[in-house]
Design a protein around this motif. Structure first.
Motif, PDB file in Angstrom:
ATOM      1  N   VAL A  87      -9.834   6.926  17.613  1.00 49.61           N
ATOM      2  CA  VAL A  87      -8.720   6.162  18.157  1.00 49.61           C
ATOM      3  C   VAL A  87      -9.193   4.901  18.873  1.00 49.61           C
ATOM      4  O   VAL A  87      -8.748   3.795  18.594  1.00 49.61           O
ATOM      5  CB  VAL A  87      -7.892   7.038  19.115  1.00 49.61           C
ATOM      6  CG1 VAL A  87      -6.814   6.199  19.795  1.00 49.61           C
ATOM      7  CG2 VAL A  87      -7.269   8.189  18.354  1.00 49.61           C
ATOM      8  N   PHE A  88     -10.144   5.077  19.768  1.00 47.94           N
ATOM      9  CA  PHE A  88     -10.457   3.970  20.660  1.00 47.94           C
ATOM     10  C   PHE A  88     -11.408   2.943  20.054  1.00 47.94           C
ATOM     11  O   PHE A  88     -11.486   1.827  20.516  1.00 47.94           O
ATOM     12  CB  PHE A  88     -11.011   4.499  21.983  1.00 47.94           C
ATOM     13  CG  PHE A  88      -9.943   5.077  22.842  1.00 47.94           C
ATOM     14  CD1 PHE A  88      -9.448   4.348  23.913  1.00 47.94           C
ATOM     15  CD2 PHE A  88      -9.402   6.314  22.580  1.00 47.94           C
ATOM     16  CE1 PHE A  88      -8.436   4.870  24.700  1.00 47.94           C
ATOM     17  CE2 PHE A  88      -8.400   6.834  23.358  1.00 47.94           C
ATOM     18  CZ  PHE A  88      -7.912   6.116  24.425  1.00 47.94           C
TER      19      PHE A  88
ATOM     20  N   LEU B 182       1.289  -1.346  17.397  1.00 48.16           N
ATOM     21  CA  LEU B 182       1.203   0.030  17.866  1.00 48.16           C
ATOM     22  C   LEU B 182       2.509   0.514  18.469  1.00 48.16           C
ATOM     23  O   LEU B 182       2.871   1.677  18.358  1.00 48.16           O
ATOM     24  CB  LEU B 182       0.091   0.167  18.901  1.00 48.16           C
ATOM     25  CG  LEU B 182      -1.321   0.081  18.331  1.00 48.16           C
ATOM     26  CD1 LEU B 182      -2.339  -0.031  19.442  1.00 48.16           C
ATOM     27  CD2 LEU B 182      -1.605   1.299  17.474  1.00 48.16           C
ATOM     28  N   TYR B 203      -0.230   9.276  15.431  1.00 50.90           N
ATOM     29  CA  TYR B 203      -1.369   9.924  16.040  1.00 50.90           C
ATOM     30  C   TYR B 203      -2.039   9.005  17.077  1.00 50.90           C
ATOM     31  O   TYR B 203      -2.314   9.410  18.202  1.00 50.90           O
ATOM     32  CB  TYR B 203      -2.324  10.280  14.899  1.00 50.90           C
ATOM     33  CG  TYR B 203      -3.685  10.733  15.285  1.00 50.90           C
ATOM     34  CD1 TYR B 203      -3.864  11.915  15.997  1.00 50.90           C
ATOM     35  CD2 TYR B 203      -4.801   9.990  14.922  1.00 50.90           C
ATOM     36  CE1 TYR B 203      -5.127  12.345  16.327  1.00 50.90           C
ATOM     37  CE2 TYR B 203      -6.065  10.410  15.256  1.00 50.90           C
ATOM     38  CZ  TYR B 203      -6.236  11.586  15.956  1.00 50.90           C
ATOM     39  OH  TYR B 203      -7.481  11.996  16.290  1.00 50.90           O
ATOM     40  N   VAL B 204      -2.203   7.758  16.687  1.00 49.75           N
ATOM     41  CA  VAL B 204      -2.850   6.799  17.588  1.00 49.75           C
ATOM     42  C   VAL B 204      -2.019   6.599  18.843  1.00 49.75           C
ATOM     43  O   VAL B 204      -2.510   6.703  19.969  1.00 49.75           O
ATOM     44  CB  VAL B 204      -3.066   5.452  16.864  1.00 49.75           C
ATOM     45  CG1 VAL B 204      -3.474   4.383  17.853  1.00 49.75           C
ATOM     46  CG2 VAL B 204      -4.129   5.608  15.786  1.00 49.75           C
ATOM     47  N   THR B 207      -2.074   9.634  21.112  1.00 47.34           N
ATOM     48  CA  THR B 207      -3.321   9.765  21.856  1.00 47.34           C
ATOM     49  C   THR B 207      -3.350   8.770  23.016  1.00 47.34           C
ATOM     50  O   THR B 207      -3.778   9.073  24.120  1.00 47.34           O
ATOM     51  CB  THR B 207      -4.525   9.506  20.928  1.00 47.34           C
ATOM     52  OG1 THR B 207      -4.323  10.239  19.734  1.00 47.34           O
ATOM     53  CG2 THR B 207      -5.807   9.934  21.584  1.00 47.34           C
ATOM     54  N   LEU B 208      -2.864   7.572  22.732  1.00 45.19           N
ATOM     55  CA  LEU B 208      -2.843   6.547  23.785  1.00 45.19           C
ATOM     56  C   LEU B 208      -1.938   6.970  24.926  1.00 45.19           C
ATOM     57  O   LEU B 208      -2.253   6.768  26.098  1.00 45.19           O
ATOM     58  CB  LEU B 208      -2.354   5.219  23.213  1.00 45.19           C
ATOM     59  CG  LEU B 208      -3.390   4.448  22.404  1.00 45.19           C
ATOM     60  CD1 LEU B 208      -2.740   3.217  21.802  1.00 45.19           C
ATOM     61  CD2 LEU B 208      -4.566   4.066  23.276  1.00 45.19           C
TER      62      LEU B 208
END
Lengths: 301, 375
Positions: A87-88, B182, B203-204, B207-208
Motif C-alpha cells: 500500500v504505502f 484515491l 483495499y488501498v 488500509t489508509l
C-alpha cells in the motif's frame, strides 16, 4: 523537549544536556526532528542520519525524518511489512500521504515517543531521550498532534496511539519542556509567547528556561563611565576601550532582557555564558555542559 | 559607499530574504524609509515585526491594513520625508480567505471551504502557508496599487528556501491528483466511511483509513472537492506571481548575519535565485562585529594599556587586563566572522553592504535612517 526561537542555541543546549546525562552514566538518545543534522557534528561525531548511532560512549543520536518515521510507524500499525509495502510504497499513495496535514508530525513524534517508552530485556532502553525540537511554531505544531487527533479521530489504532502519546507528553514524572532563549528582544518575546501557548494549549510540563549567550558584567559602573571618553584615545587604548564599551553596552541590554524573561516566565532558569569561541564544537559544548552542571535551573529567588 | 542602496534605487519591488533572526524586517524597513525620505511613495509589508519597530512604524494591528506613518513620527526623529511611507502587517488567514473568495464560483462554495475544518487548520498551520500568502499579497499590491516601491519582508522560515518552494508545496496539496483518485469513489457521497466499506476494490483506501482515521479522510475529501475547479485559478495566479518575481524591476536582497548557519542559507538562496533567473539586487551582512584593530600589529598587552591609562585618570591593573582581554575576544570574533563572510562574498557576485552590530537595537525611524546610510 528543548525548543525556542531559531538560532538561539537549541542544539547546543540539547547536546550539553546529553553530555551531562552521559557523564552521569546514563544511556541517552538525542533526537533531531527533520533537521540539517547538528548534534553529532557538534560532538565531533559523523552524522547519524535516520539510524540511531553512538556519538560517544552512552550517547546516541538520531535525525528523525518523515519518510523513515512513516515506514517504521506504518509497519508497526499494520503489523505486516507486506501490507505496508503493497500500500504505502505505491507511488500514488506516497504522493497522497505527503498532503495529509500533521501526518508527518504524527509519525515523527510517534517514533520519538516510541523510543522513549521502549524496553530491552525488561528495562527501559533509554534513561533519557532529549528532543532537539524544531523552532517555536513548528514545535507547537509537533506537540499539538496527539491532542488534535484526540479531538477529531474516533476510536481506532490511531486514536489509541494518540492516547498513550498524550499521556506520556503530559506526565510531569516523565516529560519536561525546556525553552531556550537569548537575552535579546525578539527571542525573549517569542519565549514568552511560546510559554503562554504551552500553558494554555499544550499542557506539556514546563520545566526550565535557558538564557543562552549571556555576556558577563565585566566592568564596574565607574569604569563604564570612563570608557566613553577613553574610546576616543589613540591606539592602543582607544580601540581597547571601544571594544570594552560595546561589551558593556551589550551586557547591560542583556541584563534588561534577562530580567524581562525572568519576570514574565516564572520558570526555573539557568543563565549560560557567552563563550568567546570562533568555532562551535565539542569543547564549547563541554563548557556549556559545565555551566549547566554548576548552576542547574533554579526557581527565581 | 552604499552599494545595496544604489542597486535597489531603481526597483519597484524589493524582497528581503534570509534565515530567521538576522534582521530582515529592520533592513526592509530601512530600505523603505530611505526611498520615502527621497520622495517616493513607499509601502513596507512586514510579517512579524518586533514590537518597538512596529510602534515606530505606527503599526498597531494585523488585518492587512496599509497605514501611513504620520508626519509627527518623522519630526520626532528629526527627519522630513519628501515622499510617503506606508506600512502593513500581513494577515495570513485573511489573505487566504480573500483568495478563496476571489476564486470561488459562488457564495455557497466559498462558505463550504471557509467552514471546512481542514481549511481552517491549513490557513494557519500548513507549512509554507505564510510564505505563499506573502507572495500572493505582494502580487495583489503590485498590480492594484500605485506605490513607487513595495518592500516585502519575508516570514522567519527555518530554511530561507522555503519561501520559494512554498507555492509549489501548497499547489501540490490543493491539486493533489493522487488524493483525488484515491478518494474519488468517496467524494460526493459525503459519507466516506460508508463508501470505503462498500468498495470492493478499495483495499488501498481501507488500509489508509486504518492508518489515518476516517474522519481525517472525510475532511480531506470534502476539502478537495470544495476546491475542485478552483485549482486552475490558483495555479495561474501562482504562475503570475512567479513571473512577477523574475522581472527586472524586482530585486531580492539577501540578508545574513555573520553566523555560519545563516551564511549557508544565504548561499543556498542565492544559488536558487540564480538558477531561476530571479534578480538579486544585493547582499546585506548584518550585525557584523566591527574591526577595531585593523592591520597586522600584535594586540596590546595589559602592560601596553597601563601607562596611557595611568595618564588618563588612573590605572588599576585589573582594569587594564580586562580591557586587553575584551579587545582580544572582540578581535577574535571579528576575524572569524570576516573569514566566514569572505567565503560568501566570493561565492555571490552581487553588491554587498557590511553593517556593523549597532550599539542598540534599531527601533525608531532615526535608527532606520542611520541603518539605510550603511546599505
Amino acid at each position: 523537549m528543548v525548543t525556542g526561537k531559531g538560532g538561539v542555541g537549541k542544539s547546543t543546549v540539547s547536546a550539553a544536556l546529553a553530555v551531562l546525562a552521559a557523564r552521569a552514566g546514563k544511556r541517552v538518545l538525542v533526537c533531531e526532528v527533520n533537521a540539517r543534522e547538528r548534534i553529532a557534528p557538534l560532538l565531533g561525531a559523523p552524522p547519524a542520519g535516520a539510524q540511531i548511532r553512538e556519538a560517544r560512549p552512552g550517547l546516541f543520536t538520531l535525525n528523525v525524518t518523515p519518510p523513515d518515521a512513516m515506514r517504521e510507524y506504518g509497519i508497526m500499525v499494520l503489523k505486516f511489512r507486506t501490507i505496508y509495502d503493497a500500500v504505502f510504497e505505491n507511488r500514488l499513495v506516497r504522493h497522497f500521504l505527503r498532503v495529509i496535514p500533521s501526518l508527518a508530525e504524527l509519525v515523527m513524534l510517534g517514533k520519538i515517543l516510541f523510543e522513549a517508552k521502549s524496553e530491552e530485556r525488561g528495562r527501559p532502553r533509554w534513561d533519557v531521550v532529549i528532543v532537539d525540537a524544531p523552532a517555536t511554531g513548528h514545535a507547537v505544531q509537533l506537540l499539538r498532534v496527539p491532542s488534535a487527533l484526540l479531538d477529531t479521530v474516533p476510536a481506532g489504532p490511531l486514536r489509541g496511539d494518540a492516547e498513550w502519546m498524550q499521556a506520556l507528553l503530559l506526565d510531569p514524572a516523565r516529560t519536561a519542556l525546556a525553552i531556550v532563549t537569548l537575552p535579546e528582544e525578539m527571542p525573549v518575546n517569542e519565549a514568552i509567547d511560546l510559554d503562554a501557548q504551552v500553558r494554555s494549549e499544550l499542557g506539556v510540563p514546563r520545566a526550565a528556561l535557558f538564557v543562552n549567550a549571556m555576556p558577563e558584567a565585566r566592568f564596574t559602573h565607574e569604569e563604564e563611565a570612563r570608557l566613553e571618553s577613553l574610546a576616543g584615545e589613540p591606539p592602543p587604548l582607544g580601540p581597547a576601550a571601544a571594544a570594552a564599551r560595546l561589551q558593556a553596552l551589550r551586557a547591560e541590554q542583556a541584563q534588561r532582557y534577562l530580567a524581562r524573561a525572568r519576570a514574565a516566565l516564572d520558570l526555573p532558569t539557568t543563565v549560560l555564558p557567552l563563550l568567546p569561541v570562533a568555532e562551535w564544537g565539542a569543547a564549547a559544548v563541554e563548557r556549556i555542559a559545565d555551566a549547566i552542571a554548576a548552576a542547574p535551573p533554579e526557581p527565581a529567588p | 559607499m552604499t552599494p545595496v542602496r544604489d542597486t535597489t534605487a531603481g526597483r519597484r519591488i524589493v524582497v528581503c530574504v534570509g534565515s530567521g533572526g538576522v534582521g530582515k524586517t529592520t533592513v526592509a524597513a530601512a530600505i523603505a524609509l530611505d526611498r520615502a525620505l527621497a520622495g517616493g511613495r513607499v509601502l513596507v509589508c512586514t510579517i512579524d515585526p518586533a514590537r518597538r519597530l512596529a510602534n515606530a512604524l505606527g503599526l498597531t494591528s494585523l488585518g492587512n491594513v496599509e497605514s501611513r506613518v504620520p508626519d509627527h513620527k518623522f519630526a520626532e526623529a528629526g527627519l522630513r520625508a519628501k515622499g510617503e511611507l506606508h506600512a502593513m502587517m500581513l494577515d495570513v488567514k485573511r489573505t487566504w480567505d480573500d483568495l478563496v473568495a476571489r476564486h470561488a464560483p459562488d457564495p455557497a462554495r466559498r462558505e463550504r471551504i471557509l467552514k471546512n475544518r481542514l481549511y481552517q487548520q491549513m490557513s494557519s498551520a500548513l507549512a509554507g502557508s505564510q510564505e505563499y500568502m506573502a507572495m500572493e499579497k505582494l502580487y495583489e499590491l503590485a498590480t492594484d496599487r500605485d506605490y513607487d516601491l513595495i518592500v516585502l519582508d519575508t516570514p522567519p522560515t527555518a530554511h530561507a528556501l522555503d519561501f520559494l518552494d512554498a507555492p509549489d508545496r501548497i499547489l501540490d496539496f490543493l491539486g493533489n491528483d493522487a488524493a483525488r483518485v484515491l478518494l474519488a469513489p468517496a467524494i460526493g457521497a459525503g459519507k466516506l466511511g460508508l463508501r470505503l466499506a462498500q468498495l470492493g476494490g478499495g483495499y488501498v483506501a481501507k488500509t489508509l483509513a486504518r492508518f489515518t482515521g476516517q474522519a481525517a479522510l472525510s475532511d480531506l475529501g470534502d476539502f478537495l472537492q470544495g476546491f475542485q475547479g478552483m485549482y486552475e485559478g490558483f495555479k495561474d495566479r501562482a504562475g503570475a506571481v512567479r513571473a512577477l518575481l523574475s522581472r527586472p524591476e524586482v530585486g531580492f536582497v539577501l540578508v545574513t548575519s555573520p553566523s555560519p548557519i545563516s551564511i549557508d542559507e544565504a548561499m543556498a538562496f542565492h544559488e536558487r535565485l540564480h538558477a531561476e533567473s530571479m534578480p538579486v539586487a544585493g547582499l546585506v551582512a548584518n550585525r557584523v562585529t566591527p574591526d577595531l584593530w585593523p592591520g597586522a600589529a600584535p594586540l596590546p598587552s595589559p602592560e601596553d594599556l597601563a601607562s596611557p591609562l595611568g595618564e588618563r585618570g588612573g590605572n588599576d591593573r585589573g582594569f587594564a587586563r580586562r580591557l586587553a582581554e575584551t579587545l582580544a575576544e572582540h578581535q577574535m570574533l571579528a576575524a572569524a566572522e570576516r573569514r566566514a563572510l569572505e567565503r560568501l562574498f566570493e561565492a555571490v557576485s552581487a553588491p554587498y553592504a557590511v553593517v556593523p552590530r549597532l550599539e542598540s537595537d534599531v527601533h525608531d525611524l532615526r535608527g532606520l535612517a542611520r541603518l539605510a546610510e550603511r546599505l
